[in-house]
Design a protein around this motif. Sequence first.
Motif, PDB file in Angstrom:
ATOM      1  N   GLN A  55      40.170  62.414  35.792  1.00 16.53           N
ATOM      2  CA  GLN A  55      41.481  62.358  35.202  1.00 16.53           C
ATOM      3  C   GLN A  55      42.701  62.060  35.514  1.00 16.53           C
ATOM      4  O   GLN A  55      43.165  62.257  35.639  1.00 16.53           O
ATOM      5  CB  GLN A  55      41.745  63.493  34.262  1.00 16.53           C
ATOM      6  CG  GLN A  55      40.217  64.868  34.151  1.00 16.53           C
ATOM      7  CD  GLN A  55      39.562  64.087  32.968  1.00 16.53           C
ATOM      8  OE1 GLN A  55      39.701  63.562  31.792  1.00 16.53           O
ATOM      9  NE2 GLN A  55      38.433  63.375  32.995  1.00 16.53           N
ATOM     10  N   THR A  56      42.064  60.700  34.953  1.00 13.25           N
ATOM     11  CA  THR A  56      43.114  59.612  35.754  1.00 13.25           C
ATOM     12  C   THR A  56      44.697  60.144  35.162  1.00 13.25           C
ATOM     13  O   THR A  56      46.075  59.502  35.643  1.00 13.25           O
ATOM     14  CB  THR A  56      42.972  58.030  35.628  1.00 13.25           C
ATOM     15  OG1 THR A  56      42.997  58.017  34.026  1.00 13.25           O
ATOM     16  CG2 THR A  56      41.981  57.881  35.911  1.00 13.25           C
ATOM     17  N   VAL A  57      44.805  59.971  33.953  1.00 13.42           N
ATOM     18  CA  VAL A  57      46.486  60.421  32.969  1.00 13.42           C
ATOM     19  C   VAL A  57      47.188  61.280  34.077  1.00 13.42           C
ATOM     20  O   VAL A  57      47.713  61.786  33.562  1.00 13.42           O
ATOM     21  CB  VAL A  57      46.164  60.588  31.807  1.00 13.42           C
ATOM     22  CG1 VAL A  57      47.607  60.943  31.180  1.00 13.42           C
ATOM     23  CG2 VAL A  57      45.492  59.311  31.042  1.00 13.42           C
ATOM     24  N   ALA A  58      45.777  62.584  33.875  1.00 11.27           N
ATOM     25  CA  ALA A  58      46.727  63.631  34.513  1.00 11.27           C
ATOM     26  C   ALA A  58      46.974  63.781  35.415  1.00 11.27           C
ATOM     27  O   ALA A  58      48.400  64.469  36.282  1.00 11.27           O
ATOM     28  CB  ALA A  58      45.649  64.838  34.234  1.00 11.27           C
ATOM     29  N   LEU A  59      46.131  62.979  36.948  1.00 16.85           N
ATOM     30  CA  LEU A  59      46.403  62.671  37.996  1.00 16.85           C
ATOM     31  C   LEU A  59      47.973  61.627  38.352  1.00 16.85           C
ATOM     32  O   LEU A  59      48.555  62.423  38.659  1.00 16.85           O
ATOM     33  CB  LEU A  59      45.418  61.638  38.222  1.00 16.85           C
ATOM     34  CG  LEU A  59      45.911  60.709  39.858  1.00 16.85           C
ATOM     35  CD1 LEU A  59      45.999  62.000  41.156  1.00 16.85           C
ATOM     36  CD2 LEU A  59      44.627  60.590  40.753  1.00 16.85           C
ATOM     37  N   THR A  72      44.298  52.153  35.227  1.00 16.00           N
ATOM     38  CA  THR A  72      45.836  53.380  36.016  1.00 16.00           C
ATOM     39  C   THR A  72      45.207  53.650  36.772  1.00 16.00           C
ATOM     40  O   THR A  72      46.480  54.376  37.622  1.00 16.00           O
ATOM     41  CB  THR A  72      45.214  54.764  35.000  1.00 16.00           C
ATOM     42  OG1 THR A  72      44.870  54.184  33.781  1.00 16.00           O
ATOM     43  CG2 THR A  72      46.031  55.751  35.204  1.00 16.00           C
ATOM     44  N   ALA A  73      44.232  54.303  37.775  1.00 13.04           N
ATOM     45  CA  ALA A  73      43.837  54.034  39.490  1.00 13.04           C
ATOM     46  C   ALA A  73      44.953  53.129  39.747  1.00 13.04           C
ATOM     47  O   ALA A  73      45.678  53.427  41.363  1.00 13.04           O
ATOM     48  CB  ALA A  73      42.119  54.265  39.630  1.00 13.04           C
ATOM     49  N   GLU A 112      63.782  55.288  31.181  1.00 12.57           N
ATOM     50  CA  GLU A 112      63.204  55.980  30.692  1.00 12.57           C
ATOM     51  C   GLU A 112      62.269  56.478  29.698  1.00 12.57           C
ATOM     52  O   GLU A 112      61.231  57.463  29.273  1.00 12.57           O
ATOM     53  CB  GLU A 112      63.902  55.070  28.891  1.00 12.57           C
ATOM     54  CG  GLU A 112      65.550  54.625  28.966  1.00 12.57           C
ATOM     55  CD  GLU A 112      65.427  53.892  29.974  1.00 12.57           C
ATOM     56  OE1 GLU A 112      64.505  52.258  29.800  1.00 12.57           O
ATOM     57  OE2 GLU A 112      66.865  53.270  30.602  1.00 12.57           O
ATOM     58  N   GLN A 113      60.870  55.486  29.646  1.00 13.73           N
ATOM     59  CA  GLN A 113      59.549  55.635  30.013  1.00 13.73           C
ATOM     60  C   GLN A 113      59.308  56.327  30.770  1.00 13.73           C
ATOM     61  O   GLN A 113      57.509  56.898  31.241  1.00 13.73           O
ATOM     62  CB  GLN A 113      59.302  53.897  29.686  1.00 13.73           C
ATOM     63  CG  GLN A 113      59.639  54.168  27.747  1.00 13.73           C
ATOM     64  CD  GLN A 113      58.965  52.819  27.045  1.00 13.73           C
ATOM     65  OE1 GLN A 113      58.291  52.300  28.004  1.00 13.73           O
ATOM     66  NE2 GLN A 113      58.789  53.077  26.025  1.00 13.73           N
ATOM     67  N   GLY A 114      59.148  56.537  32.184  1.00 12.27           N
ATOM     68  CA  GLY A 114      58.790  56.690  33.388  1.00 12.27           C
ATOM     69  C   GLY A 114      58.643  58.282  33.417  1.00 12.27           C
ATOM     70  O   GLY A 114      59.947  59.316  32.658  1.00 12.27           O
ATOM     71  N   GLY A 115      58.187  58.690  33.399  1.00 13.62           N
ATOM     72  CA  GLY A 115      57.927  59.894  34.028  1.00 13.62           C
ATOM     73  C   GLY A 115      58.895  60.625  35.009  1.00 13.62           C
ATOM     74  O   GLY A 115      59.742  59.886  35.567  1.00 13.62           O
ATOM     75  N   HIS A 160      42.570  66.627  42.762  1.00 14.41           N
ATOM     76  CA  HIS A 160      42.235  65.981  41.323  1.00 14.41           C
ATOM     77  C   HIS A 160      40.363  65.738  41.368  1.00 14.41           C
ATOM     78  O   HIS A 160      39.292  65.623  40.017  1.00 14.41           O
ATOM     79  CB  HIS A 160      42.901  64.751  40.352  1.00 14.41           C
ATOM     80  CG  HIS A 160      43.751  65.306  39.613  1.00 14.41           C
ATOM     81  ND1 HIS A 160      44.406  65.734  38.402  1.00 14.41           N
ATOM     82  CD2 HIS A 160      45.617  65.777  39.829  1.00 14.41           C
ATOM     83  CE1 HIS A 160      45.354  65.825  38.509  1.00 14.41           C
ATOM     84  NE2 HIS A 160      46.397  66.332  39.065  1.00 14.41           N
ATOM     85  N   GLN A 161      40.155  65.827  42.380  1.00 11.83           N
ATOM     86  CA  GLN A 161      38.748  65.487  42.346  1.00 11.83           C
ATOM     87  C   GLN A 161      38.081  66.237  42.693  1.00 11.83           C
ATOM     88  O   GLN A 161      37.304  66.835  43.462  1.00 11.83           O
ATOM     89  CB  GLN A 161      39.392  64.233  43.402  1.00 11.83           C
ATOM     90  CG  GLN A 161      39.388  63.328  43.778  1.00 11.83           C
ATOM     91  CD  GLN A 161      39.598  62.341  44.755  1.00 11.83           C
ATOM     92  OE1 GLN A 161      39.777  62.688  46.112  1.00 11.83           O
ATOM     93  NE2 GLN A 161      39.609  60.885  44.800  1.00 11.83           N
ATOM     94  N   VAL A 162      37.920  67.371  42.013  1.00  7.20           N
ATOM     95  CA  VAL A 162      37.044  68.430  42.382  1.00  7.20           C
ATOM     96  C   VAL A 162      35.980  68.117  41.340  1.00  7.20           C
ATOM     97  O   VAL A 162      35.076  69.004  41.362  1.00  7.20           O
ATOM     98  CB  VAL A 162      37.954  69.760  41.670  1.00  7.20           C
ATOM     99  CG1 VAL A 162      38.738  69.873  42.747  1.00  7.20           C
ATOM    100  CG2 VAL A 162      38.360  69.635  40.219  1.00  7.20           C
TER     101      VAL A 162
END
Length: 160
Positions: A22-26, A77-78, A53-56, A15-17
Amino acid sequence: MNQTYPEQLNIIRRHQVAAPIQTVALADDLGLRVWHVPNWPDDLSGKIVKSAEQGGSSGYAIYVNKGHHVNRRRFTTAHEIAHYILHRQFIGDGIVDDGLYRSRLSNSMEVEANKMAADILMPRHLLNQHMSTGVNSVSELARIFQVSESAMSFRVGSPN
């Protein structure tokens, strides 16, 4: 989803390109679900909890104060991603971070989470890339990386 620490670091690196990271995508690629919560008190920045329930796919969810500035939400988020990677065994029913990123965890754990958050959002290779093209202003670097000027000032002033 149960990734090893090296696998998690590889996901972060992918994600560090380009800035801003993008923290949510990470978070999503790490198996974390991010929720932006309206109407939270200003002194509450975020929290991470174990939630089927709400976790990924990891079973963990990050909640971020929607009322905070986008740069602060990104750092929160980070910071919570860092807690997931570094301190998962201490999450239990949740780690709540106040406006100064303090929780019930030790100060050293909060420092570790802040350092990793800075490493995620402002990776050295991208900073060096921008600085080598003549972008040396803290305010311009902060704008590019979507972080606060104080975070960027600390980052460029610190050797590690």
